[in-house]
Design a protein around this motif. Structure first.
Motif, PDB file in Angstrom:
ATOM      1  N   ILE A 254       2.948  55.455  33.300  1.00 42.04           N
ATOM      2  CA  ILE A 254       2.431  54.122  32.946  1.00 42.04           C
ATOM      3  C   ILE A 254       0.944  54.145  32.710  1.00 42.04           C
ATOM      4  N   SER A 255       0.771  53.575  31.560  1.00 38.14           N
ATOM      5  CA  SER A 255      -0.871  53.430  31.250  1.00 38.14           C
ATOM      6  C   SER A 255      -1.660  52.490  31.740  1.00 38.14           C
ATOM      7  N   LEU A 256      -2.876  52.710  31.837  1.00 38.98           N
ATOM      8  CA  LEU A 256      -3.596  51.592  32.789  1.00 38.98           C
ATOM      9  C   LEU A 256      -3.600  50.412  32.024  1.00 38.98           C
ATOM     10  N   GLY A 257      -3.338  50.230  30.592  1.00 37.37           N
ATOM     11  CA  GLY A 257      -3.422  49.215  29.822  1.00 37.37           C
ATOM     12  C   GLY A 257      -2.147  48.322  30.091  1.00 37.37           C
ATOM     13  N   GLU A 258      -1.030  49.006  30.838  1.00 39.23           N
ATOM     14  CA  GLU A 258      -0.003  48.141  31.040  1.00 39.23           C
ATOM     15  C   GLU A 258      -0.069  47.578  32.390  1.00 39.23           C
ATOM     16  N   VAL A 259      -0.861  47.790  33.448  1.00 36.92           N
ATOM     17  CA  VAL A 259      -0.861  47.206  34.475  1.00 36.92           C
ATOM     18  C   VAL A 259      -2.362  46.756  34.804  1.00 36.92           C
ATOM     19  N   CYS A 260      -3.515  46.805  34.331  1.00 37.54           N
ATOM     20  CA  CYS A 260      -4.961  46.359  34.490  1.00 37.54           C
ATOM     21  C   CYS A 260      -4.849  44.970  34.356  1.00 37.54           C
ATOM     22  N   THR A 261      -5.874  44.587  35.118  1.00 39.81           N
ATOM     23  CA  THR A 261      -6.299  42.943  34.965  1.00 39.81           C
ATOM     24  C   THR A 261      -7.169  42.946  33.561  1.00 39.81           C
ATOM     25  N   ALA A 262      -6.772  42.391  32.490  1.00 42.23           N
ATOM     26  CA  ALA A 262      -7.441  42.208  31.232  1.00 42.23           C
ATOM     27  C   ALA A 262      -8.406  40.898  31.063  1.00 42.23           C
ATOM     28  N   ASP A 263      -7.997  39.820  31.959  1.00 44.25           N
ATOM     29  CA  ASP A 263      -8.708  38.818  31.994  1.00 44.25           C
ATOM     30  C   ASP A 263      -9.892  38.803  33.062  1.00 44.25           C
ATOM     31  N   LEU A 264     -11.015  39.429  32.685  1.00 44.51           N
ATOM     32  CA  LEU A 264     -11.873  39.586  33.608  1.00 44.51           C
ATOM     33  C   LEU A 264     -13.234  38.727  33.410  1.00 44.51           C
ATOM     34  N   ALA A 265     -13.584  37.977  34.641  1.00 43.58           N
ATOM     35  CA  ALA A 265     -15.074  37.660  34.671  1.00 43.58           C
ATOM     36  C   ALA A 265     -15.870  38.872  34.546  1.00 43.58           C
ATOM     37  N   THR A 266     -16.906  38.481  33.883  1.00 42.47           N
ATOM     38  CA  THR A 266     -18.054  39.647  33.929  1.00 42.47           C
ATOM     39  C   THR A 266     -19.331  38.876  34.030  1.00 42.47           C
ATOM     40  N   VAL A 267     -20.413  39.658  34.220  1.00 44.80           N
ATOM     41  CA  VAL A 267     -21.813  39.322  34.431  1.00 44.80           C
ATOM     42  C   VAL A 267     -22.523  39.988  33.422  1.00 44.80           C
ATOM     43  N   ARG A 268     -23.796  39.833  33.053  1.00 37.99           N
ATOM     44  CA  ARG A 268     -24.866  40.447  32.123  1.00 37.99           C
ATOM     45  C   ARG A 268     -25.902  41.183  33.325  1.00 37.99           C
ATOM     46  N   PRO A 269     -26.685  42.128  32.908  1.00 33.69           N
ATOM     47  CA  PRO A 269     -27.584  42.625  33.855  1.00 33.69           C
ATOM     48  C   PRO A 269     -28.600  41.645  34.295  1.00 33.69           C
ATOM     49  N   ASP A 270     -28.919  40.582  33.270  1.00 30.00           N
ATOM     50  CA  ASP A 270     -30.034  39.795  33.781  1.00 30.00           C
ATOM     51  C   ASP A 270     -29.329  38.510  34.529  1.00 30.00           C
ATOM     52  N   ASP A 271     -28.014  38.331  34.925  1.00 34.01           N
ATOM     53  CA  ASP A 271     -27.702  37.255  35.586  1.00 34.01           C
ATOM     54  C   ASP A 271     -28.039  37.409  37.129  1.00 34.01           C
ATOM     55  N   ASP A 272     -28.220  36.233  37.639  1.00 36.29           N
ATOM     56  CA  ASP A 272     -28.520  36.248  39.134  1.00 36.29           C
ATOM     57  C   ASP A 272     -27.563  36.620  40.044  1.00 36.29           C
ATOM     58  N   THR A 273     -27.797  36.655  41.240  1.00 39.97           N
ATOM     59  CA  THR A 273     -26.700  36.924  42.582  1.00 39.97           C
ATOM     60  C   THR A 273     -25.871  35.323  42.556  1.00 39.97           C
ATOM     61  N   ALA A 274     -26.513  34.427  42.294  1.00 39.31           N
ATOM     62  CA  ALA A 274     -26.008  32.983  42.369  1.00 39.31           C
ATOM     63  C   ALA A 274     -24.850  32.853  41.388  1.00 39.31           C
ATOM     64  N   THR A 275     -25.019  33.367  40.332  1.00 40.03           N
ATOM     65  CA  THR A 275     -24.139  33.496  39.160  1.00 40.03           C
ATOM     66  C   THR A 275     -22.816  34.186  39.539  1.00 40.03           C
ATOM     67  N   ALA A 276     -23.193  35.440  40.036  1.00 44.92           N
ATOM     68  CA  ALA A 276     -22.185  36.396  40.446  1.00 44.92           C
ATOM     69  C   ALA A 276     -21.350  35.856  41.708  1.00 44.92           C
ATOM     70  N   ALA A 277     -21.921  35.160  42.660  1.00 38.31           N
ATOM     71  CA  ALA A 277     -21.157  34.497  43.842  1.00 38.31           C
ATOM     72  C   ALA A 277     -20.378  33.565  43.086  1.00 38.31           C
ATOM     73  N   ARG A 278     -20.751  32.543  42.258  1.00 39.24           N
ATOM     74  CA  ARG A 278     -19.974  31.634  41.871  1.00 39.24           C
ATOM     75  C   ARG A 278     -18.860  32.116  41.299  1.00 39.24           C
ATOM     76  N   LEU A 279     -18.988  33.042  40.256  1.00 39.53           N
ATOM     77  CA  LEU A 279     -18.080  33.650  39.454  1.00 39.53           C
ATOM     78  C   LEU A 279     -16.618  34.348  40.556  1.00 39.53           C
TER      79      LEU A 279
END
Length: 133
Positions: free
Chosen positions: A60-85
């Motif tokens: 089984i490949s990773l592509g078959e079972v991984c979570t693809a709909d990911l929330a991400t942050v950028r390096p300059d986002d703050d911790t409040a943004t990460a916590a909210r997501l």
């Protein structure tokens, strides 16, 4: 954030990811295509989406079972943004990506716990959220 996150290509197997997790002492691997983030696989994903379903981890490949709909942050986002997501998406890890969606890190619930800018109730809400499957 944890820098230099571990990643594997989408066509790698669950077995490859499990071995990488074991060898690196981690619980997640980012999944990429041509170096760009396309998903994430966790140790829990391997158990729930593959082992419990009697799927062969060597095929089984990773592509078959991984979570693809990911929330991400950028390096300059703050911790409040990460916590909210994390709270909104009920996740405990967020990939950090650059402008080209190349992974540069991972922010975990533990990372937020050591940051004074995130309140204890917010962390508890994230921790208590039901896991996504």
């Amino acid at each position: 954030m944890t820098v230099r996150p571990r990643s594997l290509p989408r066509d790698a197997t669950l077995h490859d990811a499990a071995r990488l997790m074991r060898d690196a002492g981690i619980g997640d691997v980012l999944v990429t295509v041509a170096g760009r983030l396309c998903g994430m696989i966790t140790d829990r994903d391997i158990v729930v989406r593959a082992v419990a379903e009697d799927r062969d981890a060597r095929i089984i490949s990773l592509g078959e079972v991984c979570t693809a709909d990911l929330a991400t942050v950028r390096p300059d986002d703050d911790t409040a943004t990460a916590a909210r997501l994390m709270r909104e998406r009920a996740v405990r890890r967020l990939p950090v990506v650059d402008e080209a969606r190349r992974p540069v890190g991972i922010v975990s619930l533990g990372d937020l716990a050591i940051n004074d800018g995130v309140s204890a109730p917010t962390l508890e809400e994230i921790w208590r959220a039901p896991p996504n499957v």
